[in-house]
Each structure stands twice: as structure tokens, then as C-alpha cells.
Write a protein that holds these residues in place. Structure first.
Motif, PDB file in Angstrom:
ATOM      1  N   UNK A 258      -4.818   9.278   0.387  1.00  0.00           N
ATOM      2  CA  UNK A 258      -6.205   9.354   0.830  1.00  0.00           C
ATOM      3  C   UNK A 258      -6.861   7.990   0.999  1.00  0.00           C
ATOM      4  N   UNK A 259      -6.567   7.045   0.092  1.00  0.00           N
ATOM      5  CA  UNK A 259      -7.246   5.753   0.126  1.00  0.00           C
ATOM      6  C   UNK A 259      -6.255   4.661   0.497  1.00  0.00           C
ATOM      7  N   UNK A 260      -6.533   3.983   1.614  1.00  0.00           N
ATOM      8  CA  UNK A 260      -5.625   2.940   2.082  1.00  0.00           C
ATOM      9  C   UNK A 260      -5.591   1.751   1.136  1.00  0.00           C
ATOM     10  N   UNK A 261      -6.725   1.437   0.508  1.00  0.00           N
ATOM     11  CA  UNK A 261      -6.785   0.278  -0.385  1.00  0.00           C
ATOM     12  C   UNK A 261      -6.001   0.488  -1.673  1.00  0.00           C
ATOM     13  N   UNK A 262      -5.655   1.751  -1.992  1.00  0.00           N
ATOM     14  CA  UNK A 262      -4.937   2.042  -3.233  1.00  0.00           C
ATOM     15  C   UNK A 262      -3.450   2.243  -3.018  1.00  0.00           C
ATOM     16  N   UNK A 263      -2.960   2.078  -1.803  1.00  0.00           N
ATOM     17  CA  UNK A 263      -1.554   2.357  -1.549  1.00  0.00           C
ATOM     18  C   UNK A 263      -0.628   1.367  -2.240  1.00  0.00           C
ATOM     19  N   UNK A 321       6.814 -11.222   8.519  1.00  0.00           N
ATOM     20  CA  UNK A 321       5.583 -11.848   8.960  1.00  0.00           C
ATOM     21  C   UNK A 321       4.369 -11.489   8.140  1.00  0.00           C
ATOM     22  N   UNK A 322       4.553 -11.043   6.896  1.00  0.00           N
ATOM     23  CA  UNK A 322       3.437 -10.755   6.010  1.00  0.00           C
ATOM     24  C   UNK A 322       3.392 -11.827   4.933  1.00  0.00           C
ATOM     25  N   UNK A 323       2.259 -11.915   4.253  1.00  0.00           N
ATOM     26  CA  UNK A 323       2.073 -12.929   3.226  1.00  0.00           C
ATOM     27  C   UNK A 323       1.779 -12.246   1.898  1.00  0.00           C
ATOM     28  N   UNK A 324       2.758 -12.328   0.994  1.00  0.00           N
ATOM     29  CA  UNK A 324       2.609 -11.743  -0.337  1.00  0.00           C
ATOM     30  C   UNK A 324       3.014 -12.794  -1.360  1.00  0.00           C
ATOM     31  N   UNK A 337      -0.612  -2.376   5.258  1.00  0.00           N
ATOM     32  CA  UNK A 337       0.483  -2.095   6.179  1.00  0.00           C
ATOM     33  C   UNK A 337       1.684  -1.709   5.335  1.00  0.00           C
ATOM     34  N   UNK A 338       2.565  -0.874   5.909  1.00  0.00           N
ATOM     35  CA  UNK A 338       3.638  -0.301   5.112  1.00  0.00           C
ATOM     36  C   UNK A 338       4.620  -1.360   4.628  1.00  0.00           C
ATOM     37  N   UNK A 339       4.866  -2.377   5.431  1.00  0.00           N
ATOM     38  CA  UNK A 339       5.780  -3.435   4.992  1.00  0.00           C
ATOM     39  C   UNK A 339       5.213  -4.157   3.777  1.00  0.00           C
ATOM     40  N   UNK A 342       5.462  -1.739   0.516  1.00  0.00           N
ATOM     41  CA  UNK A 342       6.762  -1.543  -0.129  1.00  0.00           C
ATOM     42  C   UNK A 342       7.393  -2.860  -0.571  1.00  0.00           C
ATOM     43  N   UNK A 343       7.087  -3.952   0.121  1.00  0.00           N
ATOM     44  CA  UNK A 343       7.556  -5.246  -0.375  1.00  0.00           C
ATOM     45  C   UNK A 343       6.888  -5.592  -1.699  1.00  0.00           C
ATOM     46  N   UNK A 344       5.598  -5.332  -1.795  1.00  0.00           N
ATOM     47  CA  UNK A 344       4.906  -5.581  -3.059  1.00  0.00           C
ATOM     48  C   UNK A 344       5.394  -4.639  -4.156  1.00  0.00           C
ATOM     49  N   UNK A 345       5.732  -3.394  -3.774  1.00  0.00           N
ATOM     50  CA  UNK A 345       6.253  -2.459  -4.772  1.00  0.00           C
ATOM     51  C   UNK A 345       7.591  -2.929  -5.326  1.00  0.00           C
TER      52      UNK A 345
END
Length: 395
Positions: A258-263, A321-324, A337-339, A342-345
């Protein structure tokens, strides 16, 4: 004479029952079998079979899963809190490069594990299994993380700041080790003070109210808890933990959808117990191979492999191309974004809980001096020898 002989026979039976190896022999099918340390062996035969039943297997391998999940969540949340205070509130890494972002979490987790190692024998007997495993392996082990620390050191050295990298490595290990020792001494002091206070209260109560001999004799029998009360307590706590785990996964699933910020935070908490479970079950295997290997080879393996996986996630981050920032990222501020999710997970959740500093320090603390030096230096040198070339080439 008959009385003396009966007394000698009774003492002989009591001494036989007190044997430390729990030996017992019995006749079955014409042969004599003996049970020593949980293994059934027929005399004159080399074949053995384990005496562990289905309940024992479930108690050793399956039952600790629920406390591991619950206390892993608490450890991850405490690690986030430490990083938030250390990085965002106090802004320590911007003032000194030596104190890396996970420094406070590693020190606090080692101190908690040291204190719990002293207080663990005071837990009820029925709670010294899965419940204590959840606190030590799940909570303290997930509060600390070895992979982020080692990757921070490797990237610092790869950027030609060798002195800062060496200081991060040395200071991180020394203060984590001293925090574990401080936790043990703090628990010993608290135990002594509390025991002294309880003795004083007991002496005052005994002096103010003298009980009759009949009351003293019946005090240990009347109103005493029955033998199954320990099992009932353990079952109640396990049911509560199971309910909290189920409720937590339901809430995280709802927030994830439901909440994108909590994914990202929900994905991290969903994946984190998997890393703790891998580390725990490899630790169980180490108990069976402790006589073969002089050092905890499985903790060495998870710390090295988890650090390699984390630096590979850094490389994949550049490719996607993401910054974590896997070492100190705030999950609530990650882009949706999904990448990234799951990269952060995998980085913050799985690798962060797969590797541990608290168990690493506790095992080195228990080893003999020569083996401890070999274990610590072997882990650190092997990890950095693999990570630094990867960081130089790809990062």
C-alpha cells in the motif's frame, strides 16, 4: 549386618546413577545395550544409532526459528537507531573518518552480548534454549554487522587513504573487544550488587519473622510449582512470539503493497531473518565439528562470504544505476524503485544479519591466545585480501 549391607547397596545404586556420562545398560533381544551421551551401542558391536528423536530434532533446529525472526527484527531496528543517532544526529563520520557509520552499533551489540553471556545462567531452565538463542544470535548478532565494516575499510584503503583504513580496522576491533569485556564486567557487578541486596533483604525478613520448624519443613512442598510449569512458561512465550511474528509479517505485507515509502524497510525486515538463520544453523554445525577444527570455521565463512556479497552488491549498484550507501543508508529515504528495494534488502538485511561482529568477538574471547590470534588475523586478512583488489578494480 542386614541393615549395613542394605545401606551399602543403596549407596552403590546412588553412585551408579550419578555417573557423568549417563550410562545405562539393559537387556533387549538377548543382547546388552549401553547408552552413553545419547548414542545406543550394542556391546561387542561397532554399529551405533543416534538416540535423538523427532522432538529433539525439532527443539534443536525448528523451534529457535521463531525467536530468531522476532529478535532479528529488534536487532535490525536497534542498528538503524544507532546509525541514525551516530550519523544523522551527531554527524560523527563527517568530523572523523576513523569512526565509521556502523561503529556505535557494533560496540553496543558486543556489550549486550557480553552482558547476556553472564546473565544467561540466571534464566529459567526452560528458556535457556530457543529464547536465549534468539537474544544472543538474533538480537545481539543482528545489531552488529561485519560486512559493512570490512567493506568500509576496503573502500577506504582502495581510495589510497591507507592510514584511515588501518585505523578503522584496528579501532573497530579493539573497541568491539573491549565492549564485550565491559559488558561481562558490568553484568558481574550488577549480579554481585543485586545478590548482596537480596541477601540483606532476606536477612532482615528472617530476623523480623522467625518461622517454626514445621513451617520450614513444609515450605518447600506446599504451594510449590509443578514440574510442568516450566514447559507451560516456554509454550506461552513461544506462542506470543509466534503471534508477533505472524502479525509483523502481515503488517509488513500490507505496508509493502500500500505505501511506496515503506517498501524498502519492509523488504529489509523480511529478508533479514534469512541471514540470521543461515548464520545460526552453520553455528549448529560448528558444534558438531568443534573437535575437528580449532577455530570457528563457519563464522569465519559467513563473515568472509557476506563481505564479498556486499561488495558485489556495490558493483551491481553501479551497473543498475542506483545509489545506495549500504553502510549507513536510511531506509525511509530510499527512492521507490524495485531495484533499490531489493538491493537494499540484500545489502542491509541479508548481508547485515549474515555477518556479525559480536559472535566474532565472543568466539575470539573464548579461544586460547594462539588460536584467537590466528582466528582474528585470518578473518581480517582474508577478507581484506579479497575485498581490496575488487574495490580497486571495480570501484
Amino acid at each position: 549386618e542386614r541393615t549395613g549391607g542394605g545401606e551399602e547397596q543403596r549407596r552403590g545404586r546412588m553412585n551408579a546413577e550419578r555417573q557423568p556420562l549417563n550410562e545405562s545398560t539393559r537387556r533387549r533381544g538377548g543382547g546388552t545395550y549401553s547408552t552413553i551421551a545419547g548414542v545406543h551401542r550394542k556391546e561387542g558391536s561397532t554399529t551405533t544409532r543416534p538416540a535423538m528423536g523427532t522432538a529433539s530434532v525439532a527443539y534443536t533446529y525448528a523451534l529457535p526459528a521463531l525467536p530468531l525472526i522476532f529478535f532479528t527484527w529488534l536487532g535490525v531496528l536497534l542498528r538503524w537507531l544507532c546509525i541514525f543517532v551516530w550519523v544523522d544526529t551527531l554527524d560523527v563520520p563527517s568530523h572523523t573518518r576513523v569512526l565509521f557509520p556502523n561503529f556505535a552499533a557494533n560496540v553496543l551489540g558486543c556489550a549486550l552480548l557480553g552482558a547476556f553471556s553472564v546473565l544467561k545462567p540466571h534464566l529459567p531452565t526452560r528458556l535457556q534454549g530457543p529464547f536465549s538463542t534468539g537474544i544472543s544470535t538474533g538480537f545481539a548478532g543482528s545489531t552488529t554487522t561485519y560486512s559493512s565494516w570490512s567493506v568500509t575499510v576496503a573502500t577506504t584503503i582502495a581510495s589510497l587513504e591507507v592510514l584511515y583504513g588501518v585505523l578503522q580496522l584496528w579501532l573497530g576491533w579493539v573497541l568491539a573487544y573491549e565492549a564485550y569485556t565491559f559488558g561481562k564486567h558490568f553484568a558481574w557487578a550488577a549480579e554481585s550488587v543485586l545478590g548482596h541486596c537480596l541477601r540483606l533483604l532476606g536477612a532482615r525478613s528472617n530476623g523480623s519473622a522467625q518461622e517454626s520448624p514445621e513451617a520450614v519443613e513444609t515450605k518447600g512442598t506446599e504451594g510449590a510449582p509443578e514440574a510442568h510449569d516450566g514447559k507451560a512458561l516456554e509454550a506461552t512465550i513461544m506462542c506470543m512470539i509466534a503471534a508477533l511474528v505472524v502479525f509483523g509479517y502481515v503488517v509488513m505485507g500490507c505496508l509493502f503493497g500500500l505505501r511506496a515509502s515503506s517498501r524498502a524497510p519492509c523488504a529489509i525486515l523480511m529478508v533479514a531473518p534469512a541471514g540470521t538463520a543461515v548464520r545460526y544453523y552453520l553455528g549448529v554445525l560448528h558444534k558438531h565439528t568443534a573437535k575437528i577444527t580449532c577455530i570457528p570455521v563457519f563464522t569465519f565463512t559467513v563473515n568472509v562470504l557476506g563481505s564479498i556479497l556486499l561488495i558485489l552488491l556495490y558493483i551491481l549498484e553501479d551497473i543498475v544505476g542506483v545509489s545506495i550507501a549500504f553502510t549507513y543508508v536510511d531506509p525511509l529515504q530510499l527512492p521507490d524503485c524495485w531495484s533499490t528495494v531489493w538491493l537494499s534488502a540484500l545489502g542491509l538485511g541479508f548481508c547485515g544479519c549474515l555477518t556479525t561482529v559480536s559472535t566474532f568477538v565472543a568466539e575470539a574471547h573464548k579461544l586460547e591466545r594462539l588460536y584467537a590470534y590466528a582466528y582474528v588475523l585470518g578473518t581480517v586478512v582474508t577478507t581484506q585480501a579479497i575485498l581490496i583488489p575488487i574495490a580497486v578494480i571495480f570501484l
